[in-house]
Design an enzyme around this catalytic site. Sequence first.
Site, PDB file in Angstrom:
ATOM      1  CE  LYS A 133      -2.952   1.348   2.923  1.00 19.42           C
ATOM      2  NZ  LYS A 133      -3.552   2.479   2.199  1.00 19.42           N
TER       3      LYS A 133
ATOM      4  CD  GLU B 117       2.041  -4.566   4.682  1.00 16.23           C
ATOM      5  OE1 GLU B 117       1.860  -3.581   5.412  1.00 16.23           O
ATOM      6  OE2 GLU B 117       1.135  -5.067   3.985  1.00 16.23           O
TER       7      GLU B 117
ATOM      8  NE  ARG C 237     -13.818   3.924   2.597  1.00 18.51           N
ATOM      9  CZ  ARG C 237     -14.028   2.644   2.323  1.00 18.51           C
ATOM     10  NH1 ARG C 237     -15.186   2.096   2.646  1.00 18.51           N
ATOM     11  NH2 ARG C 237     -13.107   1.909   1.735  1.00 18.51           N
TER      12      ARG C 237
ATOM     13  CG  HIS D 157      -4.935  -5.887  -3.737  1.00 14.57           C
ATOM     14  ND1 HIS D 157      -4.369  -6.774  -2.839  1.00 14.57           N
ATOM     15  CD2 HIS D 157      -4.020  -5.706  -4.727  1.00 14.57           C
ATOM     16  CE1 HIS D 157      -3.152  -7.104  -3.260  1.00 14.57           C
ATOM     17  NE2 HIS D 157      -2.926  -6.484  -4.406  1.00 14.57           N
TER      18      HIS D 157
END
Length: 503
Positions: free
Chosen positions: A119, A203, A295, A238
Site C-alpha cells: 500500500k 492514515e 484480481r 471492513h
Amino acid sequence: MSKKISSILIANRGEIALRVIRACKELGIKSIAIYSDEDVRAVHVKRADEAYHIGPAAPAQSYLNMAKIVETAKAAGADAIHPGYGFLSENENFPEMCEKNGMIFIGPTAKAMEITGDKMKCKEVMKKAKVPTVPGSDGIIEDVEKAADIAHKAGYPVLLKSAFGGGGRGIRLANNEKQLRQEFEMASAESRAAFGKAALFVEKYLQKIRHIEFQLIRDSHGNGRHLFERECSIQRRHQKLIEMSPSPVVDQKTRERIGEIAVRAAAAVDYLNAGTAEFLRDPEGNFYFIEINSRLQVEHPVTELVTGLDLVKLQIAIAQGEEIPFKQEDLKMNGCAIECRINAEDPFYEFAPSTGIVPNCNIPYGPGIRVDTYLYPGCNVSGYYDSLTAKLLAWGKNFEEARVRMRNALDEFTIEGINTTIPLYKTIIDEPNFIKGELSTDYLERFKIFDRMNEQAKERAKEKARAAVAAVLLQSEFVKKVGAAQTAATAAKSSKWKMMRVV
C-alpha cells in the site's frame, strides 16, 4: 502476443470456480478443476471437464500450495491458470511461477501485483501520477513514537493499517494517543500473522465516508477502460456485505472524472487484466484513492448486470493478448444491480461461523434475479474456507425495481441446516435510510440496524406463534364441526334403519 488458450486450470473452489467453468464452456475451452479432501463432492468438481485431487482440507496443503497446483496444471496440459479471488489470487509469486512453467496467468503481472499489494509503494506511485490519496504517513512506520507524531499532525481519529494484504485485515482504529499506543502493537502482530510482515502506516480516519470502487480492465496494448462504479459502503469490520451499481451519489460528470482517475491509476502501475480501483468519498464529495485490488472481485456480477459484459470472458481474451474490443464511449450503464453476500454466519450472535450439511435449500429465480452459488441439497458448508455460500443479485430498470426484486428473492431464499446473513439483508432492504441512499461505512452502527433486525425477528416469532395458535384453534373448530356432522349423519342413518325395521 500470447498463445490461444484451449484449457484452463481453476486454482480455486466454490462459486467462483463454477463461474469460471461456465465462461470456459461458452468459449469452448477445457476447464480443469482442483479439489481438496473436503471438496470431493463439490459441484465444481462435477461440472469441470477434468478434476484433480490437490491435497488435504487445510488450505496451506491444498488451495495455497503453489508448487502442487502448478505441477497438476502441467500434468493436465493446461495452457493457463485462473486464480479466482482469495487464496493465491494476489500472491505475486504465483504469476511468476506460472510463467516460468510455460503457463499463462489470467490476471496482472507479478510486478504490478507487487506494487498494488504494497500500500505504501502504491500510494507513492499514485501521488506521482496525481491521483488523490488519503492524508497520512508517506512511508512505513516502525516506531510507535513516530506513529503518534504523525497522528497528532493529521488529527485523530486515525487508522493503523498494514502495508500488505487486503480484505479489511490488519486495520485498527485509534481515537486518541493512548488508544494508538495500545493498538499499534496489536496491529503489528495481526499484520505479521496475516501477511508475514509487520509494516504499518498511519492514515487519517475519514468519518461518514462512502466506499466506492471502479471496475478496471486493461490490456497488454496499453488500453485501459473503467466499467463504472460500485457502491460498497455497507460493511462490517471492513468486510463488504452489499454492493450496488450505480452509486446513489455518483452522477455522470463525477463518473467520468473519477473513472478517468481510476484508469490513470491502472496505467501508473502498468496494470494488466481485470482489477478494481477503490476510493473513499467524504461527505463533501471528495474522492480519495486507497488501493487497487489486483484480481476479479467477489462483486464483479454487479458490473456484468449493468454493462452486459462477461468479465471472465474478457479476462481470458486479454490473457490471450487480445485488445479490449470497445472504447470508453461505447459503454452505457443499463439499470441498477444490487448484490447481497449470503455468508454462513449468524448475524444474531456476532456473526459466529455456521457450518455443516445443508439438507435442503431453495434458490430464488425470476426476472432480474441471478444467484452464483455452490449450494445444493446435501452439500457441505466447510469451516476450512471462506464463509461465502452464495451471491444473490437483483437487476431492475431502476433502483426501486431492483430493491423490490431483491426483497422478494430474499424471502424465497432458504438454506436449511446452517445460519446465514439473510435476516440482516431483509432488514436492510426495507430500511428507510437504505432506500434514500444514505449510506456510509458505519451504516450498520449509525442506524442501529442490528437492533432493528432483532426487533423484527421478535415480531416474526410472535406472528409465527400467533399463526400456530390460530391454526390449532381452526383445526379444533374443524374437528368439532366434522365430529358434529358425523354424529348427525350417524343419528340419521340409525333413524333410517329403525324406520325400515318398523315398516
